[in-house]
Design a protein around this motif. Structure first.
Motif, short mmCIF file in Angstrom:
data_model
loop_
_atom_site.label_atom_id
_atom_site.label_comp_id
_atom_site.label_asym_id
_atom_site.label_seq_id
_atom_site.Cartn_x
_atom_site.Cartn_y
_atom_site.Cartn_z
N ASN A 1 -0.34 3.40 -3.25
CA ASN A 1 -1.85 4.08 -3.01
C ASN A 1 -1.64 5.81 -2.72
N GLN B 1 0.79 -1.28 0.46
CA GLN B 1 0.27 0.00 -0.02
C GLN B 1 0.86 0.76 0.19
N THR C 1 -2.65 8.23 -2.24
CA THR C 1 -2.99 9.35 -0.89
C THR C 1 -2.31 8.64 0.68
#
Ligand SMILES: *[C@@H]1O[C@H](CO)[C@@H](O)[C@H](O)[C@H]1NC(C)=O
Ligand SMILES: *[C@@H]1O[C@H](CO)[C@@H](O)[C@H](O)[C@H]1NC(C)=O
Ligand SMILES: *[C@@H]1O[C@H](CO)[C@@H](O)[C@H](O)[C@H]1NC(C)=O
Length: 303
Positions: free
Chosen positions: A120, A116, A122
């Motif tokens: 990802n 992640q 964010t």
């Protein structure tokens, strides 16, 4: 009528006009007590502030106080492995049936979760804007970090399910971060250690000189019986952690480089002991169970 005695004595306890006592003390007595405690607590607060100042002045957000040799972590980076089961009963055993979707999903889910921070945006510092594509002749600039690409790992990429459903699973390796640690590379092909596996030596020799500044990795069966159950490994994106990721200076958004290792067609229905080792002159190695250094051990069983 006389006032009840009890009530009277309570009032006398609060204020006794005969002796000019308030709550058992003269105003003068109260005054000196107040002065004493004011001074006492002022000095206490001052001492606390001085200590706190000293402590804060010696700490830094970017730089640990104790580094390398002086720190408890030391200067020998450990090797990290993923996936590790979230259920500790399983130890370091990666065990699944490649035809059972639920079991495959368990391991690929752990890996997706691990990746992640790499996938990802964010979760990245500044949505990953300070990540740059580094190269052996181009390190990161000030305030930048080298990107770690995990989408071009061939069969070991997330979109391919990390190859778990094909009975040739991928595992991920990383080096634990140590502030300011700088690898001493095995980059001289005439001076590689004897115990280094031949296939790794060949790989290093095949690389252009400017790409030999890497912390190499090798994975092998622990005993010869384990080695017989393996048909080689493939490493993505390469066999080493490139030197441009080091030293780690706690730059915001820094991500440890990763190497995906595809275990090619392991013998089914057998527990295979595998050891992965990192290679740099300043990575001490010990493969003993009690004092493992510079390496990691895990077991694999595929049905
Ligand atoms: C990325 O992380 C955020 C925050 O944890 C989460 O809400 C979001 O679902 C994640 N996106 C993906 C594609 O996993
Ligand atoms: C394995 O999983 C990947 C990704 O989920 C899928 O594309 C592929 O078809 C699957 N292969 C087999 C043999 O099930
Ligand atoms: C590895 O560690 C063990 C246990 O601490 C020790 O006995 C052994 O000498 C070490 N081996 C090497 C090569 O340092």
């Amino acid at each position: 009528m006389r006032k009840p005695k009890g009530k009277r004595s309570i009032w006398r306890g609060i204020y006794n006009p005969d002796k000019n006592y308030i709550l058992g003390r003269t105003p003068r007595n109260w005054g000196s007590l107040l002065i004493f405690y004011t001074i006492f607590y002022t000095i206490l607060a001052a001492l606390f502030a001085i200590c706190m100042q000293g402590l804060l002045a010696s700490l830094s957000d970017e730089e640990p106080r104790w580094q390398l040799d002086k720190s408890l972590i030391g200067n020998n980076p450990g090797v990290g492995l993923r996936p590790i089961p979230d259920n500790l009963d399983r130890g370091s055993l990666i065990w699944y049936d490649a035809k059972d979707k639920k079991q495959v999903d368990y391991w690929t889910g752990l890996l997706s979760q691990f990746l992640q921070p790499y996938t990802n945006r964010t979760l990245m510092v500044g949505a990953g804007k300070n990540q740059v594509q580094c190269d052996f002749d181009k390190g990161p600039g000030y305030g930048q970090v080298c990107a770690v690409n995990v989408d071009k790992l061939g069969p070991c990429s997330e979109s391919n399910g990390f190859n778990y459903n094909k009975s040739a699973p991928c595992i991920f390796l990383k080096l634990n971060k140590i502030y300011n640690w700088e690898p001493e590379y095995y980059d001289d092909i005439n001076n590689l250690p004897n115990e280094m596996p031949q296939d790794l030596k060949d790989e290093i020799k095949s690389l252009p000189v400017n790409q030999r500044k890497q912390v190499w990795v090798s994975c092998n069966g622990e005993r010869s019986s384990d080695e017989e159950s393996l048909r080689g490994m493939k490493y993505f994106p390469s066999r080493g952690f490139p030197g441009y990721y080091y030293p780690f200076k706690n730059a915001p958004g820094y991500l440890s480089p990763l190497i995906a290792v595809k275990i090619e067609r392991p013998t089914l229905n057998r527990i295979i002991n595998i050891e992965c080792r990192a290679w740099a002159k300043n990575i001490l190695y010990n493969g003993s169970l009690r004092d493992r250094q510079g390496s990691i051990h895990f077991e694999l069983m595929v049905h």
